[in-house]
Design a protein around this motif. Structure first.
Motif, mmCIF file in Angstrom:
data_model
loop_
_atom_site.group_PDB
_atom_site.id
_atom_site.type_symbol
_atom_site.label_atom_id
_atom_site.label_comp_id
_atom_site.label_asym_id
_atom_site.label_seq_id
_atom_site.Cartn_x
_atom_site.Cartn_y
_atom_site.Cartn_z
ATOM 1 N N LEU A 37 10.869 3.966 8.557
ATOM 2 C CA LEU A 37 10.834 4.763 7.728
ATOM 3 C C LEU A 37 9.617 5.647 7.447
ATOM 4 O O LEU A 37 10.336 6.923 7.168
ATOM 5 C CB LEU A 37 10.855 3.967 6.452
ATOM 6 N N ILE A 38 8.667 5.672 7.867
ATOM 7 C CA ILE A 38 7.607 6.680 7.761
ATOM 8 C C ILE A 38 7.942 7.608 8.750
ATOM 9 O O ILE A 38 7.653 8.930 8.489
ATOM 10 C CB ILE A 38 6.167 5.897 8.165
ATOM 11 N N GLY A 39 8.107 7.302 10.083
ATOM 12 C CA GLY A 39 8.490 8.181 11.108
ATOM 13 C C GLY A 39 9.673 9.035 10.636
ATOM 14 O O GLY A 39 9.677 10.336 10.772
ATOM 15 N N GLU A 61 10.511 9.921 7.531
ATOM 16 C CA GLU A 61 9.798 10.788 6.361
ATOM 17 C C GLU A 61 9.029 11.894 6.977
ATOM 18 O O GLU A 61 9.019 12.935 6.520
ATOM 19 C CB GLU A 61 8.876 9.700 5.538
#
Lengths: 258, 62
Positions: free
Chosen positions: A85-87, A89
């Motif tokens: 999810l961070i990637g 984003e």
């Protein structure tokens, strides 16, 4: 054909490249422009204030290239999901390689946790590429969960040992209908050619290229090998035999030689 | 508060923190106490002294 469909895209090069350990990120741009390599794996990490503040690998990856976010560093499915999810984003890319490390000596993936993460990330709209130990049953379960491909390891990450479990890899290639990408352990162009001759859809190579004396030209060598192996596979490889089969005719031999 | 494990004295929102510490505003993500805070919320998210902040980006990886 070098062109194939995977993860909702048409990809024209079956050599995927991991960018870890590269001496200089500008090589990525050269690989894209000169060698037409289209898929690059990257990792998600904290910004080190001394080393990389204001300097991102994304500045070196061409906009039209495909970024595969690697969840390396994850020890379980929850961490992998969060890293994905961070990637996404940061990059906007929904291609995620699920790498969940089960132990530190061989860096073997935790297949069970990988299935859990795959199920969640497919539902989150990701194109999921799980890195697994070569196990047909795991591959089938992942196929059922809707992953875009499976990525069985050839041999341990960075070991350069090539494909050490040919029968297991071949079984996966034969028995599932989604693409198979051989990931990890491919140390030489001949290993990559072998993977393609076996019928793999692509290979992902990092260490052997990134740590070579000349990464760009080593990527070029792998590029040739991947193309050669794939072309031969598509034409059809000959049957292996235990005894000789003469290439020259055995009839109409000259009789007056002695 | 701790920002990537460095002690920082600060009062304000996430965007101002990034500017103060001279982090880039592009190509990064921010986690507060392990939760991903989306970029559109950076200005309205006010940090507290006990918050644990991590600023992450991409690096070379396989």
């Amino acid at each position: 054909m070098m062109q194939f469909e995977i993860g909702g895209k048409i990809i024209n090069n079956r050599l995927f490249v991991g960018t870890g350990k590269l001496p200089d990120y500008s090589i990525i741009k050269n690989m894209y422009e000169e060698l037409k390599i289209e898929v690059f794996a990257v990792a998600v990490r904290r910004i080190n204030t001394d080393r990389n503040k204001g300097n991102s690998i994304l500045d070196f990856i061409p906009r039209d290239a495909t970024i595969m976010i690697n969840t390396s560093g994850a020890r379980n499915h929850k961490e992998a999901v969060k890293i994905a999810l961070i990637g996404r984003e940061i990059t906007g890319s929904n291609w995620v390689k699920i790498e969940i490390t089960g132990e530190m000596k061989y860096l073997f993936p935790d297949n069970e946790e990988t299935i859990k993460a795959s199920e969640i990330l497919v539902k989150e709209g990701f194109k999921v590429f799980p890195y697994i130990s070569p196990d047909l049953i795991i591959a089938k379960k992942l196929e059922e969960k809707g992953v875009s491909a499976v990525m069985p390891l050839g041999s341990p990450i960075g070991s350069n040992k090539g494909i050490d479990s040919e029968i297991l890899i071949k079984a996966i290639i034969n028995e599932i209908s989604i693409p198979v990408i051989i990931d990890a352990g491919i140390g030489k162009p001949s290993h990559a050619a072998k993977a393609m001759e076996l019928g793999a859809d692509a290979v992902l190579i990092n260490t052997a290229i990134a740590t070579s004396n000349d990464p760009l030209n080593m990527a070029r060598a792998f590029n040739y090998a991947v193309r050669a192996g794939r072309l031969a596979y598509e034409i059809g490889l000959p049957e292996e035999k235990d005894y000789a089969s003469a290439s020259s005719p055995l009839h109409d031999l000259i009789k007056s030689l002695d | 508060m701790l920002v990537n494990d460095m002690e920082v004295k600060y009062n304000g929102n996430i965007k101002e923190l990034l500017l103060k510490l001279e982090y880039p505003l592009e190509k990064i993500a921010v986690l507060v106490n392990g939760e991903l805070i989306k970029k559109e919320d950076w200005e309205k998210y006010y940090l507290k002294d006990e918050d644990y902040v991590e600023i992450v980006s991409l690096v070379g990886g396989g």
